[in-house]
Design an enzyme around this catalytic site. Structure first.
Site, PDB file in Angstrom:
ATOM      1  N   TYR A 142       4.222 -13.542   2.096  1.00  0.00           N
ATOM      2  CA  TYR A 142       3.992 -13.425   0.659  1.00  0.00           C
ATOM      3  C   TYR A 142       5.168 -12.650   0.061  1.00  0.00           C
ATOM      4  O   TYR A 142       5.268 -11.441   0.218  1.00  0.00           O
ATOM      5  CB  TYR A 142       2.655 -12.697   0.447  1.00  0.00           C
ATOM      6  CG  TYR A 142       2.239 -12.450  -0.993  1.00  0.00           C
ATOM      7  CD1 TYR A 142       2.985 -12.902  -2.083  1.00  0.00           C
ATOM      8  CD2 TYR A 142       1.059 -11.777  -1.278  1.00  0.00           C
ATOM      9  CE1 TYR A 142       2.579 -12.673  -3.383  1.00  0.00           C
ATOM     10  CE2 TYR A 142       0.641 -11.530  -2.584  1.00  0.00           C
ATOM     11  CZ  TYR A 142       1.406 -11.981  -3.622  1.00  0.00           C
ATOM     12  OH  TYR A 142       1.005 -11.749  -4.922  1.00  0.00           O
ATOM     13  N   LYS A 172       4.441 -17.914   0.294  1.00  0.00           N
ATOM     14  CA  LYS A 172       3.991 -17.857  -1.092  1.00  0.00           C
ATOM     15  C   LYS A 172       5.121 -17.149  -1.821  1.00  0.00           C
ATOM     16  O   LYS A 172       5.359 -15.963  -1.611  1.00  0.00           O
ATOM     17  CB  LYS A 172       2.696 -17.067  -1.181  1.00  0.00           C
ATOM     18  CG  LYS A 172       2.301 -16.688  -2.581  1.00  0.00           C
ATOM     19  CD  LYS A 172       1.036 -15.896  -2.522  1.00  0.00           C
ATOM     20  CE  LYS A 172       0.681 -15.147  -3.774  1.00  0.00           C
ATOM     21  NZ  LYS A 172       1.526 -15.260  -4.915  1.00  0.00           N
TER      22      LYS A 172
HETATM   23  C1  LIG Z   1       2.872 -10.718 -10.513  1.00  0.00           C
HETATM   24  C2  LIG Z   1       1.709 -11.653 -10.327  1.00  0.00           C
HETATM   25  O1  LIG Z   1       0.566 -11.266 -10.421  1.00  0.00           O
HETATM   26  N1  LIG Z   1       2.018 -12.905 -10.053  1.00  0.00           N
HETATM   27  C3  LIG Z   1       1.019 -13.906  -9.879  1.00  0.00           C
HETATM   28  C4  LIG Z   1       1.130 -14.492  -8.521  1.00  0.00           C
HETATM   29  O2  LIG Z   1       1.944 -14.223  -7.703  1.00  0.00           O
HETATM   30  C5  LIG Z   1       1.111 -15.037 -10.895  1.00  0.00           C
HETATM   31  O3  LIG Z   1       0.032 -15.904 -10.725  1.00  0.00           O
HETATM   32  C6  LIG Z   1       1.135 -14.507 -12.313  1.00  0.00           C
HETATM   33  O4  LIG Z   1      -0.054 -13.807 -12.556  1.00  0.00           O
HETATM   34  C7  LIG Z   1       1.259 -15.621 -13.341  1.00  0.00           C
HETATM   35  O5  LIG Z   1       2.384 -16.388 -13.043  1.00  0.00           O
HETATM   36  C8  LIG Z   1       1.378 -15.081 -14.748  1.00  0.00           C
HETATM   37  O6  LIG Z   1       2.572 -14.363 -14.861  1.00  0.00           O
HETATM   38  C1  LIG Z   2      -1.043 -14.321  -7.885  1.00  0.00           C
HETATM   39  C2  LIG Z   2      -1.171 -14.179  -6.469  1.00  0.00           C
HETATM   40  O1  LIG Z   2      -0.862 -15.043  -5.760  1.00  0.00           O
HETATM   41  C3  LIG Z   2      -1.832 -13.005  -6.004  1.00  0.00           C
HETATM   42  O2  LIG Z   2      -2.646 -12.522  -6.761  1.00  0.00           O
HETATM   43  O3  LIG Z   2      -1.589 -12.516  -4.911  1.00  0.00           O
END
Ligand SMILES: CC(=O)N[C@H](C=O)[C@@H](O)[C@H](O)[C@H](O)CO
Ligand SMILES: CC(=O)C(=O)O
Length: 304
Positions: A142, A172
């Site tokens: 991740y 990811k």
């Molecule tokens: C920093 C963070 O939380 N990133 C999420 C996943 O990795 C995303 O799903 C974001 O929430 C989304 O892209 C909105 O910025």
């Molecule tokens: C956004 C995402 O992938 C996480 O919440 O870890």
């Protein structure tokens, strides 16, 4: 739940429901699974990640949540990926072992982010120890440098990783560096699942060859994003672009108001009517004003 299906499509990063006094609330998980499947068409989840406040939970809570999601998702979900990353290696290993024992489809781990690995070799060594606790379970890295501060390029990390971590299955990728992402696809498309994690830029990642996506917004904008994936699969880029611009309009709106995990929690409560509860400190509840404005914007959004 070792699923033979390859990881692809939309994967919702689950919120951790909490009671008003801040305990984890397992009682709504059943309902939450049904909501994702029936209302959003999302059949895979990523548990205890950023959106799930995974690093703000105790190990005991993380195990209880993992168990609840795996149990409630049985026969309903395609993949339940459990995030097991932690600052402490023994804790991450314990969580990996636990996830394997309860039948998770896959596990994932971030880089430790207080005392950080400074090069690829130490990061791989850490991840290898974690993954080896779950020898029959696919492992995903991740990558979220904005939060971990660990900026080791994924292109470099993936080079030769399968020899070090036999269960390694993909990444990811939660970063906007599309050059790094493109190189990952170019070098590893056949071998690994490359899941993009910046929801507002998913279409660009699809064009580059992303296998799927993991994100917070697939909890409540799953339908629209599924339509984007369908349009893209049919090579209808005009339609795909419209969906991306439409969900992007919402995100751009909430970013200006101030957006994060607490706000995601509030939006999901208001859209799904499942009480997600408050976030845990250091996060604070979204304001009433935010919730009203975000809800009004969503109601006016006509992507479909
Ligand atoms: C920093 C963070 O939380 N990133 C999420 C996943 O990795 C995303 O799903 C974001 O929430 C989304 O892209 C909105 O910025
Ligand atoms: C956004 C995402 O992938 C996480 O919440 O870890």
């Amino acid at each position: 739940m070792a699923s033979p299906k390859r990881l692809q499509g939309l994967i919702a990063a689950t919120i951790t429901p909490m009671t008003p006094d801040g305990e984890i609330n397992l009682s709504v998980i059943d309902q939450y699974v049904d909501y994702l499947v029936k209302e959003q068409g999302v059949k895979s989840i990523f548990v205890n990640g950023t959106t799930g406040e995974g690093l703000s939970l105790s190990t005991q809570e993380r195990k209880q949540l993992a168990e609840a999601w795996v149990t409630k998702g049985k026969d309903k979900l395609d993949h339940v990926i459990i995030h097991v990353g932690a600052l402490s290696l023994p804790e991450a290993k314990e969580l990996a072992k636990h996830a394997a024992a309860i039948g998770a489809s896959a596990i994932a781990g971030i880089a430790p982010f207080f005392l950080k690995p400074t090069n690829k070799d130490t990061l791989v060594a850490f991840l290898r120890e974690v993954a080896s606790e779950a020898p029959g379970v696919p492992f995903y890295y991740y990558h979220i440098p904005s939060l971990t501060g660990v900026k080791i390029r994924v292109e470099e990390l993936l080079d030769g990783i399968k020899e070090q971590i036999p269960t390694f299955q993909g990444v990811k990728f939660s970063d906007t560096d599309l050059l790094d992402f493109a190189q990952c696809v170019k070098n590893n498309k056949e071998q690994f699942a490359l899941l993009y994690g910046v929801d507002e830029q998913l279409l660009s990642a699809l064009v580059l060859g992303a296998s799927g996506a993991v994100g917070s917004t697939y909890n409540y904008l799953g339908k629209e994003n599924n339509l984007m994936l369908e349009a893209f699969a049919k090579q209808d880029l005009t339609a795909a672009k419209q969906y991306q611009l439409c969900t992007g309009e919402f995100l751009s709106f909430v970013f200006k108001l101030g957006f994060g995990v607490a706000q995601t929690k509030a939006i999901m409560t208001s859209v799904s009517r499942i009480p997600m509860g408050p976030p845990r400190l250091p996060l604070l509840n979204a304001s009433k004003d935010f919730i009203e404005k975000a809800k009004a914007k969503l109601d006016r959004l006509t992507c479909c």
